[in-house]
Design an enzyme around this catalytic site. Structure first.
Site, short mmCIF file in Angstrom:
data_model
loop_
_atom_site.label_atom_id
_atom_site.label_comp_id
_atom_site.label_asym_id
_atom_site.label_seq_id
_atom_site.Cartn_x
_atom_site.Cartn_y
_atom_site.Cartn_z
N ILE A 12 119.07 30.14 117.96
CA ILE A 12 118.26 31.18 118.60
C ILE A 12 119.17 32.19 119.32
O ILE A 12 118.94 33.40 119.28
CB ILE A 12 117.24 30.55 119.59
CG1 ILE A 12 116.36 29.53 118.84
CG2 ILE A 12 116.37 31.63 120.23
CD1 ILE A 12 115.49 28.66 119.76
N ASN A 32 130.13 25.65 124.02
CA ASN A 32 131.17 24.64 123.78
C ASN A 32 131.25 24.25 122.31
O ASN A 32 132.01 23.36 121.95
CB ASN A 32 130.95 23.41 124.67
CG ASN A 32 129.70 22.62 124.29
OD1 ASN A 32 128.95 23.03 123.39
ND2 ASN A 32 129.46 21.52 124.98
N SER A 36 127.37 24.09 117.04
CA SER A 36 127.40 25.40 116.39
C SER A 36 128.79 25.69 115.87
O SER A 36 129.74 24.94 116.11
CB SER A 36 126.96 26.49 117.37
OG SER A 36 127.70 26.40 118.57
N ASP A 59 132.42 24.90 128.31
CA ASP A 59 131.27 24.02 128.52
C ASP A 59 130.62 24.42 129.84
O ASP A 59 131.34 24.61 130.83
CB ASP A 59 131.79 22.57 128.56
CG ASP A 59 130.67 21.56 128.48
OD1 ASP A 59 129.78 21.59 129.37
OD2 ASP A 59 130.68 20.75 127.55
N ALA A 82 122.06 27.20 126.25
CA ALA A 82 122.91 26.03 126.01
C ALA A 82 122.19 24.74 126.39
O ALA A 82 121.64 24.61 127.48
CB ALA A 82 124.21 26.15 126.82
N GLY A 83 122.22 23.79 125.48
CA GLY A 83 121.61 22.50 125.75
C GLY A 83 121.55 21.68 124.47
O GLY A 83 121.73 22.22 123.37
N ASN A 100 123.96 16.59 130.23
CA ASN A 100 124.31 17.89 129.64
C ASN A 100 123.30 18.97 130.06
O ASN A 100 123.69 20.02 130.55
CB ASN A 100 124.34 17.77 128.11
CG ASN A 100 124.96 19.01 127.45
OD1 ASN A 100 126.17 19.17 127.40
ND2 ASN A 100 124.10 19.91 126.98
N SER A 125 110.14 25.07 126.48
CA SER A 125 109.55 24.63 125.23
C SER A 125 108.08 24.28 125.42
O SER A 125 107.67 23.84 126.50
CB SER A 125 110.32 23.39 124.76
OG SER A 125 109.62 22.73 123.74
N TYR A 150 114.48 14.60 126.04
CA TYR A 150 114.73 16.04 125.82
C TYR A 150 113.61 16.86 126.48
O TYR A 150 113.87 17.81 127.23
CB TYR A 150 114.80 16.34 124.31
CG TYR A 150 114.64 17.81 124.02
CD1 TYR A 150 115.66 18.71 124.30
CD2 TYR A 150 113.44 18.32 123.50
CE1 TYR A 150 115.50 20.07 124.06
CE2 TYR A 150 113.27 19.67 123.27
CZ TYR A 150 114.31 20.54 123.54
OH TYR A 150 114.14 21.89 123.32
N LYS A 154 113.52 19.72 129.88
CA LYS A 154 112.92 21.07 129.95
C LYS A 154 111.94 21.14 131.10
O LYS A 154 111.93 22.09 131.89
CB LYS A 154 112.21 21.41 128.63
CG LYS A 154 113.13 21.55 127.45
CD LYS A 154 114.07 22.72 127.61
CE LYS A 154 115.09 22.81 126.50
NZ LYS A 154 116.18 23.74 126.81
N PHE A 219 104.65 13.79 107.72
CA PHE A 219 104.36 12.71 108.68
C PHE A 219 102.89 12.69 109.10
O PHE A 219 102.53 13.23 110.14
CB PHE A 219 105.27 12.84 109.90
CG PHE A 219 106.74 12.76 109.60
CD1 PHE A 219 107.23 11.88 108.63
CD2 PHE A 219 107.66 13.56 110.28
CE1 PHE A 219 108.59 11.80 108.36
CE2 PHE A 219 109.02 13.48 110.02
CZ PHE A 219 109.49 12.60 109.04
#
Ligand code: NAD
Ligand code: UFG
Length: 345
Positions: A12, A32, A36, A59, A82-83, A100, A125, A150, A154, A219
């Site tokens: 993104i 970092n 990517s 980082d 970043a995450g 992180n 998110s 995760y 957020k 699924f």
């Protein structure tokens, strides 16, 4: 504006850089490269038509590294991508995700305030709504129980940033709750490049189409949805990128209300498409086959998730422009032109 873009080499972030430069902004990327490849930044520079995107391999947990970045220039705002983002991996490695994502953001925000930059756009998110209390989801929908670490990072970071803003009104905090980003830049030069087996639907579809995987597992087909498969608000990544440029308005215009100075926006199209809608559109538009079979439901999935994006339209003047055909066409252009993702640098 001069913008610090953390995680700018990723999916993104790389698309957002293009929209930022198109709108006359400049950027410095801090990444970092844990998920990517710097080739994405070379390609972004080519697309924009500049020699290079300023990049610091740092980082966000590295205070000294960040201090050097802030010492070298002044930033008007930070767009914080970043995450770590793999849902399944976060269940296996919760400490790594909290350390992180939360640890990194706390350090980033500390370095921002010490250096006089108190404008941040945070990548949140739709996952913060949990199993949503209402569909379509508005920003007034209560946050819910996340099903994985995760998602909790957020949800918790939203709270952290809101509290920081409340304690120091000089902060402007924008929380963008992304729905399901798919697609790629129309050039076919940048796109999503997941490591290993993709977790998300669209990269799985494109890898099946290009022959890297045998078939797509769908699924569950017994959800209470029109065709029984999960329904999501898929949004073209270029539209999502443009939403960040629109959100910069929050830092320059007095659209805030005194009672609530954290800006929260859903970033989606407002349309729900099912898993099979996406597969069928992909086959129809691209003329390539995507073999699939029905598998059991995936743990933690919800039946339906799409938003009401009116708030972003009213306050930011942003609205998604691209439809499902654009999403599947552009995803395929990227995958078919780059079957193995980015080359090693
Ligand atoms: P991505 O993995 O492609 O990009 C994230 C970037 O952050 C990567 O380049 C990675 O190397 C970098 N990074 C990770 N930890 C870092 C650290 N400690 N220091 C510096 N760089 C670090 O992911 P993306 O899809 O571009 O997602 C961007 C953001 O949007 C993430 O915060 C993600 O959680 C969020 N988000 C993504 C989705 C989605 O479906 N893609 C949905 C909702 C929210
Ligand atoms: N799906 C399949 N087969 C696959 C992958 C996915 O059928 O191989 C289905 C899922 O069951 C779901 C739909 O496709 O019904 C979308 O699944 P994704 O994994 O692509 O996306 P999610 O909605 O589960 O989650 C994504 C991101 C999260 C983010 C959320 C926001 O992975 O990080 O969107 O809505 F929080």
């Amino acid at each position: 504006m001069n913008i610090l873009v953390t995680g700018g080499a990723g999916y993104i972030g790389s698309h957002t850089l293009i929209e930022l430069y198109k709108a006359g902004h400049t950027a410095v990327v801090v990444d970092n490269l844990s998920n990517s490849n710097p080739v994405s930044l070379q390609r972004v520079a080519e697309i924009i038509g500049i020699p290079e995107i300023p990049f610091c391999k740092v980082d966000i947990r590295d205070r000294e590294g960040l201090e050097k970045v802030f010492a070298a220039q002044k930033f008007d705002a930070c767009i914080h991508f970043a995450g770590l983002k793999a849902v399944g991996e976060s269940v296996e490695k919760p400490w790594e995700y909290y350390e992180n994502n939360i640890g990194g953001t706390l350090i980033l925000v500390d370095m921002m305030r010490k250096n006089g930059c108190k404008n941040i756009i945070f990548s949140s998110s739709a996952t913060v709504y949990g199993d949503p209390a209402e569909i379509p989801i508005t920003e007034n929908c209560p946050k819910g129980q996340c099903t994985n670490p995760y998602g909790w990072t957020k949800s918790m970071l939203e709270q952290v940033l809101m509290d920081i803003q409340k304690a120091d009104p000089a902060w402007n905090v924008v929380l963008l709750r992304y729905f399901n980003p798919v697609g790629a830049h129309q050039s076919g030069r940048i796109g999503e490049n997941p490591n290993g087996i993709p977790n998300n639907l669209m990269p799985y579809i494109t890898q099946v189409a290009v022959g890297k995987r045998k078939e797509l597992g769908v699924f569950g087909n017994d959800y209470p949805t029109p065709d029984g498969t999960g329904v999501r608000d898929f949004i073209h990544v270029v539209d999502l990128a443009a939403a960040h440029v629109a959100a910069l308005k929050c830092f320059t215009q007095a659209i805030r209300q005194s009672s609530n100075q954290t800006f929260v926006y859903n970033v989606g199209t407002g349309h729900g498409y099912s898993v099979l809608d996406m597969v069928k559109a992909f086959i129809r538009v691209n003329g390539v086959d995507v073999p699939y079979s029905i598998k059991p439901r995936r743990a933690g999935d919800i039946a339906t998730c799409y938003c009401n994006p009116d708030k972003a339209a009213a306050e930011l003047g942003w609205k998604a422009q691209y439809g499902i055909d654009d999403m599947v066409r552009d995803s395929w252009r990227w995958q078919s032109q780059n079957p193995d993702g980015y080359p090693e640098n």
